[in-house]
Design an enzyme around this catalytic site. Structure first.
Site, PDB file in Angstrom:
ATOM      1  N   HIS A  75      -7.180   2.051   9.231  1.00  0.00           N
ATOM      2  CA  HIS A  75      -7.825   1.656   7.974  1.00  0.00           C
ATOM      3  C   HIS A  75      -7.148   0.470   7.291  1.00  0.00           C
ATOM      4  O   HIS A  75      -7.097   0.382   6.076  1.00  0.00           O
ATOM      5  CB  HIS A  75      -7.884   2.849   7.010  1.00  0.00           C
ATOM      6  CG  HIS A  75      -9.021   2.732   6.034  1.00  0.00           C
ATOM      7  ND1 HIS A  75      -9.169   3.566   4.960  1.00  0.00           N
ATOM      8  CD2 HIS A  75     -10.068   1.865   5.976  1.00  0.00           C
ATOM      9  CE1 HIS A  75     -10.239   3.231   4.271  1.00  0.00           C
ATOM     10  NE2 HIS A  75     -10.813   2.197   4.877  1.00  0.00           N
ATOM     11  N   CYS A  96      -6.757   4.803  -0.049  1.00  0.00           N
ATOM     12  CA  CYS A  96      -6.281   4.813   1.329  1.00  0.00           C
ATOM     13  C   CYS A  96      -5.614   3.535   1.830  1.00  0.00           C
ATOM     14  O   CYS A  96      -4.433   3.536   2.142  1.00  0.00           O
ATOM     15  CB  CYS A  96      -7.462   5.167   2.219  1.00  0.00           C
ATOM     16  SG  CYS A  96      -7.056   5.339   3.936  1.00  0.00           S
TER      17      CYS A  96
END
Length: 487
Positions: A137, A78
């Site tokens: 993130h 990610c």
């Protein structure tokens, strides 16, 4: 070569100030919506081969736009993959090559370096209003906030739900724990609201959905909607949300002045959603990197399917050229503009330019054309998130993707010269972008709150090898922060 074109007039590199150079005459600059799914594999939607879910709105964008079959993300996990999309650089070059977890002792104080320039900042320079809906993130601490990286507005759950499930409306926490069965509805409503609020000014919206990353729950109207359990249900619900976004653009007269981009940050957690490719999220087989990529611009792009290899790092130069924002000359970019494809022309990347499959610090594979070489690796080089999915490789393995998409037939013994050539490419890029335990000459700094604390990739082993003195302020600062978050 792909057969698609811009109607009426060729690209001029910049938009005209009073009348658009794109398609029919307009007074607006094009809006851009970038939809990024989380852990969605190559065959997770109907137009890319899914049989257990129905995704008519994504399929519509593919059928009426440019659908790419050879698109690769910058990483198979990610945080680094998102850094690649937003900065136009390999994550190793941009300094953010590990997955960021705010609860991990060795990483909580790291993030995307504020000195990095994001595509949102490019839009801001050109007078666009910018918004992020969904997952960030790229660092939890304020120093690494989306507000410092070009975004005017924020709405959503910025982290992996397993790390922190709080949901924000700008800086206000509106849910301590995100209502998972309402997530897509909340996102869809805010996207529609943004479109209505921004309709009189040019806008860039980065819509980074948290699904189909776990944990997930389908909304009441979508429970049992698919033939693939809850995961399929939430994909169909996400497709519904995309349909509502397209309707809102049309209702506000913006559909023909908005480029909508659809993709995923990396491959899925199960190989069945990456077919016909092998591998998943976390690894360097094709299933970890090859995902859907669609460009949809009604009335401007004519339908086509492109087999041209493109990568996540192409987004930054493409959108910069689209809005007339010059690329800064003080840094290196690893992508090229895709706008020539809109006219049926070749992009400015040689067919034999390598693509490098890094997994955290470890360079694991190199691709040149249809040839892909998996490099020898030791267990200590493999990042902790991939240790259960990868093994050591004692000797290089060579595959020809055009004839072997699942990477099953090792041709290294038959083509030793090609192996040698690609091994040399690997060693050359390691000198620039690094390798496990070895910095590269072209790596930019990782964002950190504590520059004196060593940056390690493997918190399970490397962090524990450091002395208390080396851990420095991060060690002493971490415990009170962690306790505070548990209240």
């Amino acid at each position: 070569m792909i057969r698609t074109k811009i109607k009426l007039i060729a690209l001029a590199g910049m938009l005209c100030a009073s009348v658009s150079c794109w398609g029919k005459a307009r007074t607006d600059r094009p809006n851009v919506i970038f939809i990024l799914m989380d852990d969605m594999g190559y065959s997770d939607v109907s137009c890319y081969g899914a049989e257990k879910v129905d995704t008519p709105n994504i399929d519509r964008m593919a059928a009426e736009g440019l659908m790419f079959t050879d698109f690769h993300t910058g990483a198979s996990i990610c945080s680094p993959s998102r850094a690649a999309f937003l900065t136009g650089a390999y994550p190793q070059r941009a300094g953010l090559y590990m997955g960021i977890n705010q609860n991990r002792e060795a990483h909580w104080f790291l993030g995307l370096n504020p000195e990095e320039l994001t595509i949102a900042e490019q839009f801001k320079k050109q007078g666009y209003v910018t918004a992020l809906v969904g997952k960030w993130h790229l660092g939890k601490e304020e120093a690494f906030s989306y507000y410092g990286q070009g975004f005017d507005h924020y709405y959503g759950a910025p982290d992996n739900m397993g790390h922190n499930s709080a949901f924000y409306d700008d800086r206000e926490v509106v849910y301590e724990s995100t209502p998972l069965d309402q997530l897509t509805t909340l996102y869809t409503e805010r996207m529609v609201q943004h479109i209505e609020d921004f309709r009189n000014q040019p806008f860039f919206i980065y819509f980074a959905h948290n699904y189909p990353h776990t944990p997930y729950r389908a909304g009441p109207e979508f429970k049992g909607a698919s033939d693939d359990g809850v995961r399929g249900d939430i994909i169909e619900e996400a497709d519904w949300g995309i349909g509502e976004i397209l309707k809102a653009l049309e209702a506000n007269g913006l559909l023909e002045n908005t480029l909508v981009i659809f993709s995923s940050d990396n491959g899925p957690v199960k190989e069945e959603y990456a077919q016909p490719y092998s591998g998943t999220k976390y690894v360097s087989r094709e299933g970890g990197h090859r995902v859907p990529f669609i460009l949809y611009w009604k009335g401007t792009l004519e339908p086509a399917v492109s087999e041209v290899p493109v990568v996540a790092m192409d987004l930054f130069p493409t959108l910069s050229e689209l809005i007339g924002a010059p690329l800064p000359e003080d840094r290196v970019y690893d992508g090229v503009s895709l706008l020539p494809l809109f006219e049926g022309k070749a992009i400015a990347r040689a067919a034999d330019e390598p693509f490098y499959y890094y997994n955290c610090e470890n360079l694991q594979a190199v691709r040149v054309g249809d040839w892909k070489l998996h490099l020898p690796r030791r267990m200590e080089q493999i990042p902790f998130w991939a240790m259960k999915k990868q093994q050591e490789i004692a000797a290089p393995r060579l595959y020809h993707l055009a004839n072997d998409v699942a990477e099953e037939r090792d041709l290294a013994a038959q083509y030793p010269e090609r192996v040698s050539e690609m091994m040399a490419l690997a060693e050359g890029i390691r000198a620039k972008l690094g390798e496990y335990g070895r910095r590269g000459s072209d790596q930019r700094a990782t964002g950190t709150l504590f520059p004196e604390v060593p940056i390690v990739s493997n918190h399970l082993t490397d962090w524990d090898k450091l002395s208390d003195e080396e851990k420095g302020r991060a060690k002493s600062e971490f415990l009170p922060k962690k306790k505070a978050r548990k209240k």
